[in-house]
Scaffold this motif. Structure first.
Motif, PDB file in Angstrom:
ATOM      1  N   UNK A 870     -96.188 -32.632 -19.255  1.00 27.45           N
ATOM      2  CA  UNK A 870     -95.927 -33.163 -17.918  1.00 27.45           C
ATOM      3  C   UNK A 870     -96.449 -32.205 -16.851  1.00 27.45           C
ATOM      4  N   UNK A 871     -96.233 -30.917 -17.070  1.00 29.83           N
ATOM      5  CA  UNK A 871     -96.705 -29.913 -16.100  1.00 29.83           C
ATOM      6  C   UNK A 871     -98.233 -29.905 -16.027  1.00 29.83           C
ATOM      7  N   UNK A 872     -98.870 -29.960 -17.166  1.00 30.70           N
ATOM      8  CA  UNK A 872    -100.333 -29.943 -17.174  1.00 30.70           C
ATOM      9  C   UNK A 872    -100.900 -31.203 -16.532  1.00 30.70           C
ATOM     10  N   UNK A 873    -100.279 -32.340 -16.805  1.00 30.62           N
ATOM     11  CA  UNK A 873    -100.740 -33.598 -16.194  1.00 30.62           C
ATOM     12  C   UNK A 873    -100.549 -33.571 -14.692  1.00 30.62           C
ATOM     13  N   UNK A 874     -99.458 -32.957 -14.251  1.00 31.72           N
ATOM     14  CA  UNK A 874     -99.213 -32.845 -12.808  1.00 31.72           C
ATOM     15  C   UNK A 874    -100.301 -32.006 -12.142  1.00 31.72           C
ATOM     16  N   UNK A 875    -100.687 -30.934 -12.802  1.00 34.49           N
ATOM     17  CA  UNK A 875    -101.765 -30.110 -12.252  1.00 34.49           C
ATOM     18  C   UNK A 875    -103.057 -30.904 -12.117  1.00 34.49           C
ATOM     19  N   UNK A 876    -103.331 -31.759 -13.070  1.00 38.95           N
ATOM     20  CA  UNK A 876    -104.534 -32.587 -12.967  1.00 38.95           C
ATOM     21  C   UNK A 876    -104.402 -33.616 -11.857  1.00 38.95           C
ATOM     22  N   UNK A 877    -103.227 -34.242 -11.775  1.00 40.78           N
ATOM     23  CA  UNK A 877    -103.030 -35.302 -10.774  1.00 40.78           C
ATOM     24  C   UNK A 877    -103.096 -34.770  -9.355  1.00 40.78           C
ATOM     25  N   UNK A 878    -102.676 -33.507  -9.166  1.00 37.01           N
ATOM     26  CA  UNK A 878    -102.641 -32.938  -7.818  1.00 37.01           C
ATOM     27  C   UNK A 878    -103.700 -31.861  -7.627  1.00 37.01           C
ATOM     28  N   UNK A 879    -104.787 -31.986  -8.360  1.00 37.97           N
ATOM     29  CA  UNK A 879    -105.974 -31.144  -8.162  1.00 37.97           C
ATOM     30  C   UNK A 879    -105.708 -29.660  -8.320  1.00 37.97           C
ATOM     31  N   UNK A 880    -104.739 -29.293  -9.170  1.00 33.86           N
ATOM     32  CA  UNK A 880    -104.469 -27.892  -9.437  1.00 33.86           C
ATOM     33  C   UNK A 880    -103.195 -27.371  -8.818  1.00 33.86           C
ATOM     34  N   UNK A 881    -102.454 -28.241  -8.147  1.00 34.94           N
ATOM     35  CA  UNK A 881    -101.157 -27.872  -7.567  1.00 34.94           C
ATOM     36  C   UNK A 881    -100.069 -28.717  -8.222  1.00 34.94           C
ATOM     37  N   UNK A 882     -98.824 -28.359  -7.890  1.00 34.25           N
ATOM     38  CA  UNK A 882     -97.711 -29.110  -8.486  1.00 34.25           C
ATOM     39  C   UNK A 882     -97.181 -30.195  -7.570  1.00 34.25           C
ATOM     40  N   UNK A 883     -97.776 -30.338  -6.409  1.00 38.82           N
ATOM     41  CA  UNK A 883     -97.388 -31.428  -5.502  1.00 38.82           C
ATOM     42  C   UNK A 883     -98.590 -31.824  -4.677  1.00 38.82           C
ATOM     43  N   UNK A 899    -107.772 -24.839 -16.306  1.00 40.07           N
ATOM     44  CA  UNK A 899    -106.979 -24.368 -17.438  1.00 40.07           C
ATOM     45  C   UNK A 899    -106.049 -25.459 -17.949  1.00 40.07           C
ATOM     46  N   UNK A 900    -105.542 -26.281 -17.051  1.00 36.37           N
ATOM     47  CA  UNK A 900    -104.694 -27.402 -17.473  1.00 36.37           C
ATOM     48  C   UNK A 900    -105.489 -28.377 -18.331  1.00 36.37           C
ATOM     49  N   UNK A 901    -106.707 -28.689 -17.896  1.00 36.54           N
ATOM     50  CA  UNK A 901    -107.535 -29.619 -18.667  1.00 36.54           C
ATOM     51  C   UNK A 901    -107.893 -29.037 -20.031  1.00 36.54           C
ATOM     52  N   UNK A 902    -108.251 -27.745 -20.072  1.00 39.04           N
ATOM     53  CA  UNK A 902    -108.595 -27.116 -21.344  1.00 39.04           C
ATOM     54  C   UNK A 902    -107.380 -27.085 -22.271  1.00 39.04           C
ATOM     55  N   UNK A 903    -106.209 -26.810 -21.698  1.00 46.23           N
ATOM     56  CA  UNK A 903    -104.999 -26.790 -22.516  1.00 46.23           C
ATOM     57  C   UNK A 903    -104.724 -28.168 -23.107  1.00 46.23           C
ATOM     58  N   UNK A 904    -104.913 -29.209 -22.328  1.00 46.54           N
ATOM     59  CA  UNK A 904    -104.708 -30.566 -22.851  1.00 46.54           C
ATOM     60  C   UNK A 904    -105.706 -30.883 -23.957  1.00 46.54           C
ATOM     61  N   UNK A 905    -106.936 -30.387 -23.829  1.00 45.18           N
ATOM     62  CA  UNK A 905    -107.909 -30.581 -24.900  1.00 45.18           C
ATOM     63  C   UNK A 905    -107.415 -29.945 -26.201  1.00 45.18           C
ATOM     64  N   UNK A 906    -106.958 -28.712 -26.100  1.00 48.69           N
ATOM     65  CA  UNK A 906    -106.497 -28.016 -27.308  1.00 48.69           C
ATOM     66  C   UNK A 906    -105.250 -28.688 -27.882  1.00 48.69           C
ATOM     67  N   UNK A 907    -104.382 -29.163 -27.039  1.00 46.08           N
ATOM     68  CA  UNK A 907    -103.183 -29.841 -27.541  1.00 46.08           C
ATOM     69  C   UNK A 907    -103.523 -31.188 -28.167  1.00 46.08           C
ATOM     70  N   UNK A 908    -104.618 -31.805 -27.722  1.00 51.03           N
ATOM     71  CA  UNK A 908    -105.017 -33.099 -28.278  1.00 51.03           C
ATOM     72  C   UNK A 908    -105.466 -33.000 -29.727  1.00 51.03           C
ATOM     73  N   UNK A 924    -107.613 -36.731 -17.579  1.00 51.12           N
ATOM     74  CA  UNK A 924    -108.248 -35.631 -18.300  1.00 51.12           C
ATOM     75  C   UNK A 924    -109.756 -35.834 -18.371  1.00 51.12           C
ATOM     76  N   UNK A 925    -110.182 -37.052 -18.652  1.00 51.41           N
ATOM     77  CA  UNK A 925    -111.611 -37.326 -18.839  1.00 51.41           C
ATOM     78  C   UNK A 925    -112.400 -37.071 -17.566  1.00 51.41           C
ATOM     79  N   UNK A 926    -111.849 -37.463 -16.413  1.00 50.98           N
ATOM     80  CA  UNK A 926    -112.636 -37.324 -15.189  1.00 50.98           C
ATOM     81  C   UNK A 926    -112.607 -35.906 -14.640  1.00 50.98           C
ATOM     82  N   UNK A 927    -112.048 -34.978 -15.412  1.00 47.48           N
ATOM     83  CA  UNK A 927    -112.246 -33.560 -15.070  1.00 47.48           C
ATOM     84  C   UNK A 927    -113.728 -33.229 -15.078  1.00 47.48           C
ATOM     85  N   UNK A 928    -114.486 -33.961 -15.876  1.00 45.36           N
ATOM     86  CA  UNK A 928    -115.916 -33.710 -15.953  1.00 45.36           C
ATOM     87  C   UNK A 928    -116.627 -34.138 -14.677  1.00 45.36           C
TER      88      UNK A 928
END
Length: 1259
Positions: A870-883, A899-908, A924-928
């Motif tokens: 949830x924390x990592x997804x929040x970072x992605x949703x808010x462009x690197x912040x928690x809000x 780092x959030x995106x890379x962590x999600x890759x490794x967890x996947x 996660x995909x549109x991080x690219x």
């Protein structure tokens, strides 16, 4: 005739000799005695003082046939001498008739031809006297006044050129030359046979006496011979150019031009009228004549005297140069082949020659381009250094990317050879220069050579990373010339083979001193250290041994299939896979145990350099003697299979270079070894232990710790257990150097007492964490990241304290931008400039990730992972912040979301985590497509290894296709490279699973894309995604499946909302039209797909009833404008959107500072205003939750490579949900990933340009 003048007032001297020399009964001995006496007296008489009347008797008797035809050689020899003296004394008037003179001269030359031998031969002095008399008195010129003098001259020249071949004294050659020169000077018309005889001598070796004689004669009579020589060549060309189809005629013309070349070397003055004639030949229509003339003149201009020739005949030189544009490629080729001599000898015309060669590097004919490249490989070091510009060499490097293999090979070979011959001049004794760009005080360390040649390996390495075709040629050149193995050929079978390991390793380091990052990466890739062990090559050897030449005791089918699979995998990397596969099978069938043993030695990571050289030489020698046809394949196989750039012999030298020279490249190599091939350290653990004891040398300690950690983890037997060393390691664990602490933690984990040591370290860190200074905080967090993954029991003892601090006191704390910072627009900070606080936050995310991975196999896995996900997804949703309203520093935000995106890759990688992450897959995909270039590139670089190893679900293969709009070419090119390589190197069945079945997921992703709207302009942009995918994946074999998947998208509904369903239907229609247009343009047969395909139930749902399905199929979801655009595109029969990437030429090397990368622009919000469609039916009115219609079966094929793929689960949910759950989701149907991603290249570039302009104005 040159004659002496008599003094009329002196008293004449009479001949005393009065005996008869003609008569019957005169014995030979008596005659010989009389002739000898006569010769003695005649030789002493002076021409000016003699009474010629006293000579009348002997004059008459000497021409008697009994004398001239006498059988005794001595009689004839003395008679000839007497006659020569008579002619001398009577000069200038000959006392004989023309007939008698003819007989006399024939007699002379017959005696010389038959009797003149070496100095030891009988009557040598008499023959010498005769020849000297003819040379000095010049009585021979009387021949020119005789009837039929031409015949006699022909005989004289023929006899003399035959005579001179007897290797006589030098003075005799001079006499003969004088005689022949006198004849040519005095004759009224030179007989053609005489000229032919002279010319024939030039076709012999220039060391032959006849050749030297011809040169002397021609140079002495050049003025008179010029006209005759010109006529001679004219006659040959005219006589043999009428029958154009006759090869023999052209052969004669070719011989004539060979003669011209010889004359040009030795008698250039003869060619005054011939050179203009050759110039005219350059203009004739007959190709063969132009070809011969071009070659002849080219070789003449290339000789040492070429500069004088160019100066004397400037018009001919210019006309010859114009042959560079000849319509015949063969003529242009001959022109180019002459260029070596031009470069070596025509220094004053360097610019002209350079321009010629530069132009011909782009010639339409591959043979010409290849020949240009080959010319430079034949030059010596000094010529290239002083007379070939660096720009010219770089132009040759550009041909390393030529479409034709022959050109690529010659271009790369030229560069490799030049670097090889220049290397000793650049680096002297081959010892490592730790300050490579700075001149070293060495006699051979030439800064000019370094500037001129040091860039060559970098270019070749770039080329090796470009295309499969170029890679093969580049690898060969790198192996032969850039990083050659020590030869050891002279003693390859000796036990005491001499190999200089230091020079070999230092050559690598010296070369790396001038490589850019891309070049260094290429070296590391070519080193063969990266990859799973056992490698495919080791698996091949094992399979060959098990195959046993076809005699298999058990599991025959399994053994054969394993061998076939590994051969298929390896052969794909060759230029001719079929030939490679056949050769590898042939080697397996040969079943030679000695070859297996040698190959095993070469593949063994513990083989030292000396053993590697010896084993590889013997292996290839055995292959050559037993099966020469497979030598090429096995050479490439061996080159790729063994560690020939770095091996275990390199380790002590690299450690020493880090210790004493502070070499960053030695550190790079050791770091790479630690990551990918720690087995190389096995014989050197004691040296590594010593290295970490040198606490003053931070770089050495870091390298040593990483190496020890790697070798400890790879082999338990090599783990560090020495008490003193462990105490030192514990100090490093608790120290403030983050990298050293991280590796020290790994060493602790691998030790026997790891439980107590790790727990002790965790306890200490937990106490000090809250009060640690920034650097120590970073180091402690780095250690915790290791313990969380590798020592979870120790970590969990203090997990509450640690996680509370990391989340609340570190991760959740805002990071506002520094108001005093100058570059407030910067959205990235380089690794070296990352502040300790941000570094600690990044490591804290790694702690969270590693803790999840450590618990992946436990029952509490999801309980531990859910808040982290949830924390990592929040970072992605808010462009690197928690809000959404956070005011964090943009540089911090970019690092955090990366780092959030890379962590999600490794967890996947973990199935249960991948299912949980699937709901946020689009984010996660549109991080690219992140606005920050570095985020996009780093994300891709972390994604590709996981995809290559098949650790991620197949749907992650969609991400590279989202790079189509990236404003930076290298991002897109990396994606293309991965997809091309991965799709080519898998089996057909695996390609279906990994790249084809996921096509419908791509349509679903685009339907959910934040940039999607139903406007025509937007759909054109979406079409580029589809075309990009089709460019890389579609073929005549799979187009029916892709079309089938596109159609099936209108037979289901989106699992989230009606809005997304309509988007999906629009994408379905758009894709169908694009595929049909492509199939039409390529003449592909678009037939109904015969198989069955199971659609992914985690993202799609079945339609509620047949009526809904019918209504959707009848409804058109594309705007009319888009439909018209697609129709127009299909009429032109050209694929819509992007085309295949063109082959990229090598780019000019960039400066060390890269220009700022362009940002991907922010996407617009997904607008809710849609084009009204009254005919559409609201498919949400009656939702019946069913499995999507499954009219096809799951395909279960696996990759047939020797590496064992990890199992992946594609579908993240069962597809079954209740009506209540579906209705509960309606409130979330408009929820979209809030992080903005860029899509339109034009808009991106224009925004960046504006931004740069504003920034410039501010500064």
């Amino acid at each position: 005739m040159v004659a002496q003048t008599r003094a009329g007032n002196s008293a004449p001297k009479r001949l005393a000799f009065n005996e008869k020399i003609v008569g019957k009964g005169l014995a030979t001995d008596a005659l010989l005695k009389k002739l000898k006496a006569l010769h003695t007296e005649l030789a002493e008489l002076d021409q000016e003082l003699v009474d010629v009347n006293s000579l009348s008797t002997v004059r008459t008797q000497l021409v008697n046939t009994s004398i001239l035809l006498h059988k005794d050689r001595g009689v004839k020899a003395y008679a000839a001498c007497c006659l020569a003296d008579i002619l001398r004394l009577y000069a200038p008037d000959a006392p004989y008739t023309h007939t008698e003179l003819r007989d006399i001269f024939q007699f002379f030359f017959r005696q010389l031809a038959t009797g003149l031998r070496g100095a030891e031969a009988s009557y040598y002095n008499e023959y010498f006297h005769l020849l000297e008399s003819l040379s000095t008195v010049k009585s021979v010129v009387l021949v020119c006044d005789l009837p039929h003098a031409e015949e006699l001259m022909v005989d004289i020249f023929r006899d003399f050129f035959g005579l001179v071949r007897r290797d006589l004294a030098k003075k005799i050659e001079i006499f003969i030359a004088d005689i022949l020169v006198a004849l040519i000077d005095e004759c009224q018309a030179l007989p053609s046979e005489v000229l032919e005889t002279i010319m024939a001598q030039f076709m012999a070796s220039d060391t032959q006496p006849a050749y030297r004689l011809a040169v002397q004669v021609c140079n002495a009579t050049a003025d008179k011979l010029q006209r005759h020589v010109c006529q001679y060549f004219t006659d040959i060309i005219v006589a043999h150019s009428h029958e154009s189809d006759s090869e023999s005629n052209f052969e004669e013309i070719r011989k004539a031009h060979e003669l011209v070349k010889q004359l040009s070397r030795s008698c250039p003055s003869l060619l005054h009228s011939v050179i203009p004639q050759l110039e005219e030949e350059l203009r004739v229509e007959e190709v063969q004549v132009r070809l011969i003339a071009t070659q002849a003149l080219g070789e003449m201009f290339s000789e040492k005297g070429g500069a004088e020739l160019v100066k004397k005949y400037p018009t001919t030189w210019n006309v010859w140069l114009m042959r560079k544009n000849d319509k015949s490629a063969a003529v242009r080729l001959k022109l180019v082949e002459s260029a070596k001599g031009l470069l070596v000898n025509l220094h004053d015309h360097r610019e002209t020659v350079d321009e010629l060669m530069r132009l011909k590097l782009l010639d339409p004919d591959e043979k010409v381009r290849a020949a240009v490249c080959k010319v430079y490989s034949q030059l010596d070091y000094e010529t290239v250094l002083h007379y070939v510009s660096e720009d010219q060499l770089r132009s040759i490097a550009g041909r390393g990317m030529d479409k034709k293999n022959s050109v690529r090979v010659e271009a790369l070979n030229s560069l490799g050879k030049l670097y090889s011959i220049a290397y000793p001049e650049m680096y002297g004794s081959s010892l490592y220069r730790h300050q490579a760009p700075d001149p070293i005080d060495s006699e051979n360390n030439d800064p000019a050579a370094i500037r001129h040649f040091s860039w060559i390996p970098n270019e070749i390495l770039h080329i090796s990373n470009s295309t499969q075709e170029a890679r093969l040629a580049a690898e060969q050149v790198i192996a032969d010339f850039i990083f050659p193995l020590p030869s050891g050929s002279s003693a390859s079978t000796s036990k005491n083979i001499d190999v200089n390991e230091v020079a070999w390793t230092d050559r690598l380091l010296n070369t790396m001193g001038y490589l850019d990052d891309r070049g260094v990466n290429a070296v590391l890739l070519l080193s063969g250290m990266k990859g799973s062990r056992p490698s495919p090559y080791e698996l091949y050897l094992q399979s060959c041994i098990q195959h046993n030449g076809g005699v298999i005791d058990e599991d025959e089918d399994v053994v054969k299939q394993r061998l076939n699979n590994v051969i298929r995998h390896i052969s794909r990397q060759f230029g001719d896979p079929q030939k490679a596969a056949e050769d590898l099978h042939a080697f397996a069938r040969a079943n030679e145990n000695r070859s297996y043993k040698l190959l095993k030695t070469c593949l063994d990571t513990q083989t030292d350099l000396k053993g590697l050289v010896k084993a590889s030489n013997e292996f290839l020698r055995r292959i050559e003697s037993s099966s020469e046809s497979i030598l090429g394949t096995m050479t490439v196989f061996l080159r790729r299979a063994m560690l020939r750039i770095v091996n275990q012999s390199s380790i002590p030298i690299l450690i020493k270079r880090v210790q004493k020279a502070d070499s960053k490249h030695a550190q790079t190599l050791l770091t790479y070894i630690s990551k990918h091939c720690p087995a190389l350290y096995k014989p050197h653990t004691s040296e590594l232990t010593k290295a970490i004891a040198d606490e003053k040398n931070v770089r050495l300690v870091e390298v040593g710790m990483q190496a020890l950690a790697a070798v400890s983890q790879s082999d338990e037997a090599l783990a560090v257990n020495d008490k003193r060393t462990l105490e030192r390691v514990m100090r490093y664990v608790l120290g403030s150097n983050a990298r050293v602490a991280k590796f020290a933690a790994r060493i602790l984990v691998a030790s026997k007492e790891h439980d107590d040591l790790c727990a002790e370290a965790v306890e200490s860190i937990a106490r000090k964490l809250s009060t640690a200074d920034p650097d120590l905080l970073v180091a402690h967090t780095a250690v915790l990241a290791q313990f969380a993954r590798l020592a979870p029991d120790a970590f969990e003892r203090k997990s509450d304290v640690l996680m509370t601090f990391l989340v609340k006191k570190l991760l959740m704390v805002p990071s506002p931008a520094d108001p005093d910072e100058m570059d407030s627009d910067a959205d990235w900070v380089e690794d070296d400039d990352v502040q300790p606080r941000l570094r600690a936050r990044i490591l804290a995310l790694k702690v969270c990730r590693n803790r999840c991975l450590a618990h992946a196999s436990t029952d509490t896995a999801l309980e531990v992972a859910t808040p982290v996900l949830k924390m990592l997804s929040t970072l992605l949703d808010h462009a690197g912040s928690y809000s959404a309203d956070a005011t964090d520093d943009p540089k911090v935000k970019s690092r955090m979301r990366l780092q959030a995106a890379i962590s999600l890759l490794h967890l996947s990688v973990v199935d249960k985590f991948a299912i949980a992450i699937n709901t946020n897959f689009i984010s996660l995909a549109i991080t690219v497509q992140d606005p920050c270039y570095n985020v996009r590139m780093e994300f891709l670089m972390k994604l590709f290894p996981l995809l290559t190893a098949r650790k991620l679900p197949p749907r992650y293969n969609l991400i590279p296709f989202l790079t189509v709009h990236d404003p930076e070419a290298d991002v897109k090119s990396r994606a293309i490279s991965y997809v091309t390589h991965a799709s080519r190197n898998v089996s057909a069945a695996a390609k279906v699973d990994l790249f084809e079945i996921i096509f419908i997921r791509l349509l679903h992703l685009l339907a959910h894309h934040p940039d999607f709207s139903n406007a025509h302009e937007n759909l054109q942009e979406m079409a580029k995604y589809i075309d990009f995918y089709l460019d890389l994946i579609a073929s005549s074999d799979n187009v029916s499946l892709l079309y089938h998947l596109a159609m099936k998208a209108k037979t289901v509904r989106d699992g989230q909302s009606h809005t997304y369903s309509e988007n999906l239907y629009a994408m379905s229609e758009l894709t169908q039209e694009l595929i049909k247009a492509r199939a039409q343009a390529r003449s592909w047969s678009l037939q109904s797909y015969p198989g069955k395909v199971k659609l992914p139930s985690d993202i799609l749902r079945a339609l509620p009833n047949p009526e809904a399905a019918t209504k959707i199929l009848k409804t058109v979801y594309l705007p009319e404008e888009t439909s018209a655009w697609l129709l127009e595109s299909s009429k032109t029969q050209k694929p819509v959107g992007t085309s295949k990437e063109k082959r990229r030429e090598p780019r000019e090397p960039k400066d060390s500072k890269s220009p700022p990368k362009r940002k991907a622009s922010r996407h617009r919000a997904n607008g809710t205003t849609k084009r009204a469609k009254t005919a559409r039916w609201n498919s949400d009115q009656s939702e019946s939750e069913e499995e999507p219609s499954s009219d096809d079966s799951e395909q279960d094929d696996r990759e047939d490579t020797p590496t064992k793929p990890s199992s992946e689960r594609e579908d993240g949910s069962s597809g079954q949900e209740s009506d209540e759950e579906a209705n509960g989701k309606k409130g979330e149907q408009h929820r979209k990933p809030s992080r903005r991603a860029g899509t339109r290249a034009k808009r991106k570039i224009s925004q960046q340009v504006k931004k740069k302009g504003n920034h410039a104005r501010k500064s």
